[in-house]
Structures are given as structure tokens and as C-alpha cells.
Write an enzyme that holds these catalytic residues in place. Structure first.
Site, PDB file in Angstrom:
ATOM      1  N   HIS A   1      -9.291  14.321   1.376  1.00 51.53           N
ATOM      2  CA  HIS A   1      -8.721  15.352   0.512  1.00 51.53           C
ATOM      3  C   HIS A   1      -9.074  16.708   1.120  1.00 51.53           C
ATOM      4  O   HIS A   1     -10.256  16.964   1.397  1.00 51.53           O
ATOM      5  CB  HIS A   1      -9.355  15.326  -0.884  1.00 51.53           C
ATOM      6  CG  HIS A   1      -9.155  14.068  -1.666  1.00 51.53           C
ATOM      7  ND1 HIS A   1      -8.243  13.970  -2.688  1.00 51.53           N
ATOM      8  CD2 HIS A   1      -9.766  12.847  -1.598  1.00 51.53           C
ATOM      9  CE1 HIS A   1      -8.306  12.754  -3.227  1.00 51.53           C
ATOM     10  NE2 HIS A   1      -9.224  12.055  -2.586  1.00 51.53           N
TER      11      HIS A   1
ATOM     12  N   ASN B   1     -13.472   9.678  -0.773  1.00 48.97           N
ATOM     13  CA  ASN B   1     -14.136   8.784  -1.712  1.00 48.97           C
ATOM     14  C   ASN B   1     -14.149   7.374  -1.124  1.00 48.97           C
ATOM     15  O   ASN B   1     -13.158   6.936  -0.540  1.00 48.97           O
ATOM     16  CB  ASN B   1     -13.405   8.800  -3.061  1.00 48.97           C
ATOM     17  CG  ASN B   1     -13.508  10.151  -3.740  1.00 48.97           C
ATOM     18  OD1 ASN B   1     -14.577  10.766  -3.751  1.00 48.97           O
ATOM     19  ND2 ASN B   1     -12.410  10.624  -4.304  1.00 48.97           N
TER      20      ASN B   1
ATOM     21  N   HIS C   1      -8.301   8.255   3.091  1.00 49.26           N
ATOM     22  CA  HIS C   1      -7.679   9.585   3.008  1.00 49.26           C
ATOM     23  C   HIS C   1      -8.757  10.640   2.872  1.00 49.26           C
ATOM     24  O   HIS C   1      -9.750  10.436   2.182  1.00 49.26           O
ATOM     25  CB  HIS C   1      -6.692   9.685   1.840  1.00 49.26           C
ATOM     26  CG  HIS C   1      -7.211   9.156   0.530  1.00 49.26           C
ATOM     27  ND1 HIS C   1      -7.286   7.805   0.255  1.00 49.26           N
ATOM     28  CD2 HIS C   1      -7.680   9.784  -0.570  1.00 49.26           C
ATOM     29  CE1 HIS C   1      -7.778   7.632  -0.958  1.00 49.26           C
ATOM     30  NE2 HIS C   1      -8.044   8.825  -1.482  1.00 49.26           N
TER      31      HIS C   1
ATOM     32  N   CYS D   1       0.490   3.474   3.146  1.00 54.96           N
ATOM     33  CA  CYS D   1       1.182   2.887   4.311  1.00 54.96           C
ATOM     34  C   CYS D   1       2.668   3.210   4.228  1.00 54.96           C
ATOM     35  O   CYS D   1       3.297   3.564   5.228  1.00 54.96           O
ATOM     36  CB  CYS D   1       0.998   1.370   4.353  1.00 54.96           C
ATOM     37  SG  CYS D   1      -0.574   0.815   5.027  1.00 54.96           S
TER      38      CYS D   1
ATOM     39  N   CYS E   1       0.839  -1.200   0.000  1.00 57.08           N
ATOM     40  CA  CYS E   1       0.000   0.000   0.000  1.00 57.08           C
ATOM     41  C   CYS E   1       0.882   1.261   0.000  1.00 57.08           C
ATOM     42  O   CYS E   1       1.681   1.470   0.913  1.00 57.08           O
ATOM     43  CB  CYS E   1      -0.919  -0.013   1.218  1.00 57.08           C
ATOM     44  SG  CYS E   1      -1.826   1.527   1.440  1.00 57.08           S
TER      45      CYS E   1
ATOM     46  N   HIS F   1      -3.281   1.121   8.459  1.00 59.48           N
ATOM     47  CA  HIS F   1      -4.058   0.832   7.254  1.00 59.48           C
ATOM     48  C   HIS F   1      -5.525   0.611   7.596  1.00 59.48           C
ATOM     49  O   HIS F   1      -5.876  -0.328   8.305  1.00 59.48           O
ATOM     50  CB  HIS F   1      -3.501  -0.401   6.537  1.00 59.48           C
ATOM     51  CG  HIS F   1      -4.168  -0.644   5.208  1.00 59.48           C
ATOM     52  ND1 HIS F   1      -3.800   0.025   4.068  1.00 59.48           N
ATOM     53  CD2 HIS F   1      -5.218  -1.439   4.862  1.00 59.48           C
ATOM     54  CE1 HIS F   1      -4.575  -0.354   3.065  1.00 59.48           C
ATOM     55  NE2 HIS F   1      -5.446  -1.250   3.524  1.00 59.48           N
TER      56      HIS F   1
ATOM     57  N   ASP G   1      -0.912  16.199  -2.498  1.00 62.34           N
ATOM     58  CA  ASP G   1      -1.295  15.252  -3.537  1.00 62.34           C
ATOM     59  C   ASP G   1      -0.338  15.377  -4.732  1.00 62.34           C
ATOM     60  O   ASP G   1       0.046  16.481  -5.119  1.00 62.34           O
ATOM     61  CB  ASP G   1      -2.747  15.520  -3.983  1.00 62.34           C
ATOM     62  CG  ASP G   1      -3.342  14.350  -4.745  1.00 62.34           C
ATOM     63  OD1 ASP G   1      -4.250  13.700  -4.202  1.00 62.34           O
ATOM     64  OD2 ASP G   1      -2.895  14.083  -5.884  1.00 62.34           O
TER      65      ASP G   1
HETATM   66  P1  5GP Z   1      -8.769   8.869  -4.528  1.00 65.77           P
HETATM   67  O1  5GP Z   1      -8.943   8.882  -6.018  1.00 65.77           O
HETATM   68  O2  5GP Z   1      -8.470   7.480  -4.013  1.00 65.77           O
HETATM   69  O3  5GP Z   1      -9.860   9.543  -3.757  1.00 65.77           O
HETATM   70  O4  5GP Z   1      -7.487   9.763  -4.242  1.00 65.77           O
HETATM   71  C1  5GP Z   1      -6.195   9.261  -4.325  1.00 65.77           C
HETATM   72  C2  5GP Z   1      -5.280  10.453  -4.474  1.00 65.77           C
HETATM   73  O5  5GP Z   1      -3.973  10.051  -4.182  1.00 65.77           O
HETATM   74  C3  5GP Z   1      -5.259  11.039  -5.894  1.00 65.77           C
HETATM   75  O6  5GP Z   1      -5.643  12.408  -5.823  1.00 65.77           O
HETATM   76  C4  5GP Z   1      -3.814  10.836  -6.343  1.00 65.77           C
HETATM   77  O7  5GP Z   1      -3.332  11.923  -7.100  1.00 65.77           O
HETATM   78  C5  5GP Z   1      -3.080  10.698  -5.027  1.00 65.77           C
HETATM   79  N1  5GP Z   1      -1.904   9.841  -5.075  1.00 65.77           N
HETATM   80  C6  5GP Z   1      -1.821   8.585  -5.581  1.00 65.77           C
HETATM   81  N2  5GP Z   1      -0.585   8.079  -5.402  1.00 65.77           N
HETATM   82  C7  5GP Z   1       0.130   9.037  -4.767  1.00 65.77           C
HETATM   83  C8  5GP Z   1       1.489   9.108  -4.304  1.00 65.77           C
HETATM   84  O8  5GP Z   1       2.275   8.174  -4.438  1.00 65.77           O
HETATM   85  N3  5GP Z   1       1.878  10.259  -3.690  1.00 65.77           N
HETATM   86  C9  5GP Z   1       1.013  11.315  -3.514  1.00 65.77           C
HETATM   87  N4  5GP Z   1       1.500  12.400  -2.916  1.00 65.77           N
HETATM   88  N5  5GP Z   1      -0.279  11.281  -3.929  1.00 65.77           N
HETATM   89  C10 5GP Z   1      -0.701  10.162  -4.556  1.00 65.77           C
HETATM   90 ZN    ZN Z   2      -2.326   1.354   3.647  1.00 62.82          ZN
END
Ligand code: 5GP
Ligand code: ZN
Length: 114
Positions: free
Chosen positions: A102, A87, A100, A8, A5, A47, A31
Site C-alpha cells: 500500500h 499486511n 501488495h 492476478c 485471485c 501470484h 485502491d
Molecule cells: P489488505 O487488507 O489485504 O492489506 O489490502 C487489500 C486492499 O485491496 C484493500 O485496501 C481493498 O480496498 C483493496 N481491494 C480489494 N479488492 C479490490 C479490487 O477489486 N480493486 C481494487 N482497486 N482494490 C481492491
Molecule cells: Zn494472485
């Protein structure tokens, strides 16, 4: 910790991220693909798949995440307002299966979301 993950691994410090806050329960970082001038993710260090998996076990954790999100909004200067989004599952577009929030702000945000 779930080995595969990415969040994590960010929480554990094993994967690079632009971390803006860290304590024993939560980590917050920018992000990778920001959707607004401020786009910060607040995650639990442990997690938990999504807010739907929080059950009765983590009430303090969720409260801490919200307090940290609000503090970040203040420190980012989001006096005009901001959005706190989480989400849940694929229909909502959850792409990382580690809870998470946002924190989005710094521009006018449309409603309803897509
Ligand atoms: P979700 O679509 O699951 O609600 O949001 C996941 C968010 O995580 C996305 O906005 C994506 O840009 C961000 N994200 C995914 N992988 C990484 C990463 O490795 N580092 C950072 N800083 N953000 C990430
Ligand atoms: Zn995790």
C-alpha cells in the site's frame, strides 16, 4: 496465475482497475476503498501470497516493487512523506492473498497503526 485471485486478474487486465503503472513485473493501481488521498497498491504480476512467501526467489521483484512505489509517491506529489505498508496474514488484516504494497499519503498518518 491463480484464476480466482482478483489481483492476478487485475494484473492480467481481465478485471477493471485504475492502473497508474504497469511493466513486465509489477502493476500499480488505485485502491477501491482509499484510506488516504493517495492510496495505491503495488503488486507483482505473478501470484505470490505475501511478503512472507517471497523466499530467495524474488529479490529483483521486491526491489522493483519498492522502486515503483517510490516513483509513484514522487509522481503523486507526496513530498511531505508517505507510508509503504504490506499486511501479512489475517492477524495483520491481509484480505487479498496476493502480495501488495500500500502506498498511502496526502494526509498526516497516525502511528502506531491499529
Ligand atoms: P489488505 O487488507 O489485504 O492489506 O489490502 C487489500 C486492499 O485491496 C484493500 O485496501 C481493498 O480496498 C483493496 N481491494 C480489494 N479488492 C479490490 C479490487 O477489486 N480493486 C481494487 N482497486 N482494490 C481492491
Ligand atoms: Zn494472485
Amino acid at each position: 496465475m491463480a484464476e480466482s485471485c482478483v489481483f492476478c486478474n487485475i494484473a492480467a487486465g481481465g478485471v477493471e482497475a485504475n492502473v497508474v503503472y504497469r511493466d513486465e513485473l509489477v502493476t500499480a493501481f488505485r485502491d477501491l476503498n482509499p484510506q488516504a488521498p493517495t492510496h495505491i497498491l503495488v503488486i507483482p504480476n505473478e501470484h505470490v501470497e505475501s511478503i512472507a512467501h517471497i523466499g530467495d526467489h524474488h529479490p529483483t521483484l521486491v526491489l522493483r516493487m519498492m522502486v515503483v512505489a517510490n516513483r509513484i509517491a514522487a509522481s503523486e506529489g507526496l513530498e511531505g512523506g508517505y507510508r509503504l505498508v504490506t499486511n501479512v496474514g489475517t492477524d495483520a488484516g491481509q484480505s487479498v492473498m496476493h502480495l501488495h504494497f500500500h502506498v498511502l499519503g496526502g494526509r498526516k498518518l497516525a502511528w502506531p497503526p491499529g
